[in-house]
Design an enzyme around this catalytic site. Structure first.
Site, short mmCIF file in Angstrom:
data_model
loop_
_atom_site.label_atom_id
_atom_site.label_comp_id
_atom_site.label_asym_id
_atom_site.label_seq_id
_atom_site.Cartn_x
_atom_site.Cartn_y
_atom_site.Cartn_z
N GLU A 171 0.68 -1.19 0.04
CA GLU A 171 0.17 0.24 -0.03
C GLU A 171 0.77 1.12 0.15
O GLU A 171 0.81 2.11 0.83
CB GLU A 171 -0.98 0.07 1.20
CG GLU A 171 -2.03 -1.24 1.15
CD GLU A 171 -2.77 -1.22 2.36
OE1 GLU A 171 -2.96 -0.27 3.27
OE2 GLU A 171 -3.72 -2.17 2.31
N GLU A 357 -5.59 -8.55 0.71
CA GLU A 357 -6.29 -8.28 1.89
C GLU A 357 -8.00 -7.88 1.74
O GLU A 357 -8.14 -7.22 0.91
CB GLU A 357 -5.70 -6.96 2.53
CG GLU A 357 -4.42 -7.35 3.15
CD GLU A 357 -3.84 -5.80 3.66
OE1 GLU A 357 -4.78 -5.16 4.33
OE2 GLU A 357 -2.69 -5.63 3.96
#
Ligand SMILES: OC[C@H]1ONC[C@@H](O)[C@@H]1O
Length: 453
Positions: A171, A357
């Site tokens: 991320e 995720e």
């Protein structure tokens, strides 16, 4: 399972089912056995930064309980486990010397997983930068691309033939937006000028690691992006413009350069004088071909035009008609389908994807009751998002796997232990693990390849 959907949600042969964690959120013992401090040791020990003053000093004590947690993964029928390596445990100064006890922890973990037939998916970097490198400017120092590639090489060589799927960076947007733009995450800076530079160096470091992997590694390598689809609050032109700014600042800032398109046009408008041009050679390094891309997905946003909202001049409008999780995120499974179709198109339909995720935080009691944790909201979230994922596969999106966030309740960064994302409950007083109803469902989903949905 309801009769009319029996077997409707069977997943492709070979689809990889797993769960994900990150080093600082679960390991504890962050300074043990010669490890160096990370920026999260510093940030979490700085008063005012963490809800309830929580730190990762103990977390889920996974550094000591990793064998027990592998047994937990077996009970969950996991086929894979996505984890991250603490850079400063392996290289206390971030460069140079390797800490033998630090790398041994991951050596034992990987062998333990393989012995149980669980595939290790390793993320090199999940936010816990060595503090010693932050002292040298961290992500603001262009040298970090080489420091990161050197660190990657240590792991590529150590785990060659055992770890076959690598993620470089988790991320980039959160690292930069949280750590350098808004200051909510380590290292807690607040500057658009720094954000542009840090973001560029994060991308350069990814490219340098991919290049090094091609020289010394074996297997497949890719990056993990969080994408939150943006839907305009109305059909007014100013709301669509706001949507585009929000999409550029969050979803395209890193994706476009990785795809060889350079930074999105709207970023100039968003960052103004803080916007920077960079040499073409950087973009060539950043757009190194990769083998797969991870998508971390939780929710969508519905931005409206908001001239006072820095820096995107957009503000999400709360969608009160839908449920929201404990982190205030709207529950909207069809938006996951939309994102996967969008990402498939944005990556030219050639890059295998993986949902690295997906999960939800809901209130769970601090301890099990009659040995159970009933979490109906998380059960519903899991079911409906797996169905949405299945719908995307049905639309031709090449998704190879799903990693539930998270294996364990853990440290939700500056929100501390107050937000529970685990499919396994952790009693943080006793460290007792209890598989929640959502974990029991997930184990069934894996066993039936989705047939139970
Ligand atoms: O916020 C939920 C998760 O989002 N993706 C990164 C993880 O570390 C984090 O816990």
């Amino acid at each position: 399972m309801t009769t009319e959907t029996a077997g409707k949600y069977l997943f492709p042969e070979g689809f990889l089912w797993g769960a994900a964690t990150a080093a600082y959120q679960i390991e504890g013992s962050s300074m043990a056995d010669g490890a160096g401090a990370s920026i999260w040791d510093r940030f979490s020990h700085t008063p005012g930064n963490m809800k309830d003053g929580d730190t990762g000093d103990v977390a889920c004590d996974h550094y000591k309980r990793w064998r027990e947690d592998i047994q937990l993964m077996k009970r969950l029928n996991l086929q894979a486990y996505r984890f991250s390596v603490s850079w400063s445990r392996v290289m206390p100064e971030g460069r140079g010397a390797i800490n033998p006890k630090g790398i041994d922890f991951y050596d034992r973990l990987v062998d333990g997983l393989l012995e149980q037939g669980i595939e290790p998916l390793c993320t090199l970097y999940h936010w816990d930068l060595p503090a010693a490198l932050d002292d040298r400017g961290g992500w603001l120092n262009p040298d970090i691309a080489d420091w990161f590639a050197d660190y990657g090489q240590v792991l590529f060589e150590k785990f060659k033939g055992r770890v076959k799927t690598w993620g470089t960076i988790n991320e980039p947007w959160v690292i930069v937006d949280g750590g350098y733009l808004h200051g909510a995450l380590a290292p807690g800076h607040r500057s658009a000028f720094e954000a542009m530079i840090a973001g560029h160096n994060v991308l350069r470091a990814h490219g340098a690691a991919v290049k090094r992997f091609r020289q010394v590694g074996e297997g497949k390598i890719g990056i993990v992006l969080n994408i939150e689809p943006k839907y305009p609050a109305s059909d007014k032109p100013e709301d669509e413009a706001a949507r585009r700014r929000a999409e550029a600042q969050m979803n395209r800032w890193f994706l476009d350069p990785l795809m060889g398109r350079g930074y999105p046009e709207e970023l100039k408008d968003v960052y103004g004088e803080a916007y920077r041009e960079f040499p073409q050679e950087d973009f060539d390094l950043i757009a190194q071909p990769t083998d797969w891309m991870g998508l971390n997905w939780y929710t969508r946003a519905v931005p409206e035009n908001a001239p006072d909202a820095w820096p995107t001049r957009s503000r999400p409008v709360k969608q009160v008609q839908h449920a929201h999780t404990e982190t205030g995120w709207e529950v909207n499974p069809p938006a996951l389908t939309d994102t996967l179709v969008w990402l498939h198109e944005q990556t030219g339909g050639k890059l295998p994807l993986m949902v690295t995720e997906n999960g939800s935080a809901w209130y769970d009691p601090p301890h099990a009751i009659d040995g159970r944790i009933h979490d109906p909201m998380r059960v519903e979230y899991l079911k409906n998002h797996l169905k949405a994922l299945h719908d995307a596969i049905g639309k031709g999106v090449d998704v190879r796997g799903y990693m539930a966030w998270s294996l364990l309740d853990n440290l939700e960064w500056s929100l501390g232990y107050s937000k529970r994302f685990g499919i396994t409950h952790v009693n943080f007083q006793t460290q007792e693990r209890t598989i929640k109803d959502s974990g029991l469902l997930y184990a069934e989903v894996i066993k039936t390849h989705g047939g139970v949905l």
